[in-house]
Design a protein around this motif. Sequence first.
Motif, PDB file in Angstrom:
ATOM      1  N   THR A 618     -14.478   6.901  12.440  1.00  0.00           N
ATOM      2  CA  THR A 618     -13.931   6.106  11.336  1.00  0.00           C
ATOM      3  C   THR A 618     -13.869   4.643  11.757  1.00  0.00           C
ATOM      4  O   THR A 618     -13.365   4.312  12.840  1.00  0.00           O
ATOM      5  N   GLY A 622      -8.863   1.559   9.604  1.00  0.00           N
ATOM      6  CA  GLY A 622      -9.153   2.604   8.626  1.00  0.00           C
ATOM      7  C   GLY A 622      -7.963   3.531   8.453  1.00  0.00           C
ATOM      8  O   GLY A 622      -6.908   3.337   9.060  1.00  0.00           O
ATOM      9  N   ASN A 623      -8.151   4.563   7.621  1.00  0.00           N
ATOM     10  CA  ASN A 623      -7.060   5.476   7.287  1.00  0.00           C
ATOM     11  C   ASN A 623      -7.480   6.923   7.506  1.00  0.00           C
ATOM     12  O   ASN A 623      -8.644   7.282   7.283  1.00  0.00           O
ATOM     13  N   SER A 642     -11.427   7.419   6.055  1.00  0.00           N
ATOM     14  CA  SER A 642     -12.120   6.358   5.313  1.00  0.00           C
ATOM     15  C   SER A 642     -13.520   6.174   5.871  1.00  0.00           C
ATOM     16  O   SER A 642     -13.955   6.914   6.750  1.00  0.00           O
ATOM     17  N   SER A 643     -14.244   5.211   5.359  1.00  0.00           N
ATOM     18  CA  SER A 643     -15.663   5.050   5.667  1.00  0.00           C
ATOM     19  C   SER A 643     -15.900   4.968   7.188  1.00  0.00           C
ATOM     20  O   SER A 643     -14.982   4.630   7.950  1.00  0.00           O
ATOM     21  N   LEU A 697     -11.198   8.731   0.169  1.00  0.00           N
ATOM     22  CA  LEU A 697     -10.952   7.495   0.924  1.00  0.00           C
ATOM     23  C   LEU A 697     -12.241   6.771   1.275  1.00  0.00           C
ATOM     24  O   LEU A 697     -12.204   5.678   1.832  1.00  0.00           O
TER      25      LEU A 697
END
Length: 710
Positions: A618, A622-623, A642-643, A697
């Motif tokens: 990630t 990020g998350n 996330s991305s 996300l």
Amino acid sequence: MRLVIVFICLTVLSGYVANADEQLSRQSKQSALEADLERLANTDVSKLAVYTELVKLIRRTDPQQALKYGEQGVALHFQHNAAGEHAKLIGYLTKIYLERGQLDVAAEMIERGLELANKSGDTLALSVNLFNQALRYQLSNQLILAISSYQALETVYQDLADNARLASTYNNLGIIYFKLGNFDQALRAYQKALPLYSEQTNSSHYANTLMNIGEVFYWLNDYRQAEQNYLLGLEQIDPQSAPLSHLEGKQRLGMLYLAQKRFVIAREHFERALELALIHELTSTQITLYFELIKLAAETNDTLLMQSSLVSAEQLMPLQTKSELLTSIDYFRAFVASYNGDWQRAEQSIDRLFNNKLFKPRYFVLQDAFSLAFKIKARLGKAEQANELILKSFNHYQQHQEDNRDIQFSQYAQLYKTDQKEHQLAVLKQQATLQENERLKAQQTATVKTFVFVLISLILLMLVLVFSMKTRSLRRENQLSNQLMSEKKQFFADISHELRTPLTVFKLKMEELEYDIADDPKTVYKLLHERIDSFNCLINDISLLALNDRGELELDRETFALQHFFERRAAELQVLAERHSLSVQINIRLSAWHNATLDGARIRQVLTNLFSNACRYTNSPGNIVFTVEVNNDELLWSIEDSSPALEPEQYQKIFNRLYRADKSRSRKLGGSGLGLAICRDLICAHHGSISAEPSSLGGVKVSVNIPLNQ
């Protein structure tokens, strides 16, 4: 329970009343026709039609008497020149032999009936005998010839404007195409039948066709559309007037819900279908339903249901004559015995199954039988025998496929011969016409040439089609073989790469220490220890996967509180995420009374792998969102990040061994490429499932579910 008993009694009673009314009506008609026979003289040509109507009326209720009337009618036909009526009588007599399974006798009568029908030009007589021909081909599994006969029958029914029988023809074509695996043609045929059936007062035909379409979508894995069709079909069926159609609908829905792992509702439908099968003494259907209940019991770990279903199926076997069912029972015997750990009995059953050479089982997947055989033999220390058994069975299967292709080719050839015979008859008729009328010679010669050209073109086209189908089949087999070889080479190449690169670094660092050229020996020793730890991890991963492949992976189950366990794992995730500058959201929706009997160490190993992947891949900042809950006796958790995300085709591949979505980035970040494969095997060992999909996300969401009622 009382309501069910009342419903069954009403169903049986209404059936008796309907049958009684129908029987009285039939007896009344029979008496009137027999009176006509006594009244009419043999010289009266209308007596021929009376014999035909009598045979048509009583051929099912009293076939022996129908044959006697048929013989009298045939004898009388030779006194009159009524080829059309003669053809119809032969057509209805043929149906008796078809229902008795005397296909050779039926074939001779069909040929005579078609000859008389064509001679008379009687379209109705032609339709009766053409239908018999199509049915005979279908019963003898000559499906290519059956299709040709039904297509000819389609034209006849269109000329007669008989939409009811035209709909039945389309439905039969759909059934044949479905059996041949040609789902597109099957759908087209069913869709032609559907509007024609909607015009009829009997809604059960319309409902059955709706469910046949649902069956196609079921095999295409479009379960949502299949369910809609099944439910729509059942809505059109009156359980009292069409109980067998209602039974079939219930069975199909049960199989659909089983495939969707909706076990409670699947069992309800199977048990309702069993009640109806018992009422109508449908032994074969009862056995197939017990097979489905065995599969359901295995999915839900219901040992009692599994054993009772097998015993019930075995008790019905002495009443059964279908060879496919008699052979299939051995698969389920082996399946249940292996589930209970009775490997000797399982081996006896699986050996009988493969000795009977059942190549296209309807009630289980052949690949499942191969896997079960290998598992049983491996458990008994007979791995080599298992390989020989599977190889031998696979060779038999390939030979069976070749034989099927040859049979289909011979049917195409028979069609060509029939066309040639018809062509020869046409030429003879043309010659007779030329002798009678020379003025038409030029025109008739041109017609013959055109007919020959078209016929040859069709024959060449069909030959090209057959050759193309065979070439395509060989190409497909070659592609599969190449793919397996390529995957094998790639596997060894990846393993080689995983070992070669760190070994090269290891060797260089050892040489630095050996020649005393290292700037900081302590740093070098630390790096060497890390490399050794990396080797140990890779070896442990490969060893675990090998244990699972051999069926020797064992779980050390213990009962523990889920809330405390997952809170500790969440704390580990918090620490790991902070190292990677990521924020974490924890959603632990568990109560203190939520307990489970699982292998805690293995579950922790899965969570560690998933947490590690989420943090390493990630982008920072990020998350990560970690959610865990219990729903309907299932433990569910998900980890989404996330991305970056994956390409659509990669979500299924990431659980393959040594697969990396981005190889350069994966090796830079470390890891063997085996982590997700291990997660999948460990979750499957707990009878659960794991899957990946796009995250809301912007990254990847991995979901896990494990049943708690094991």
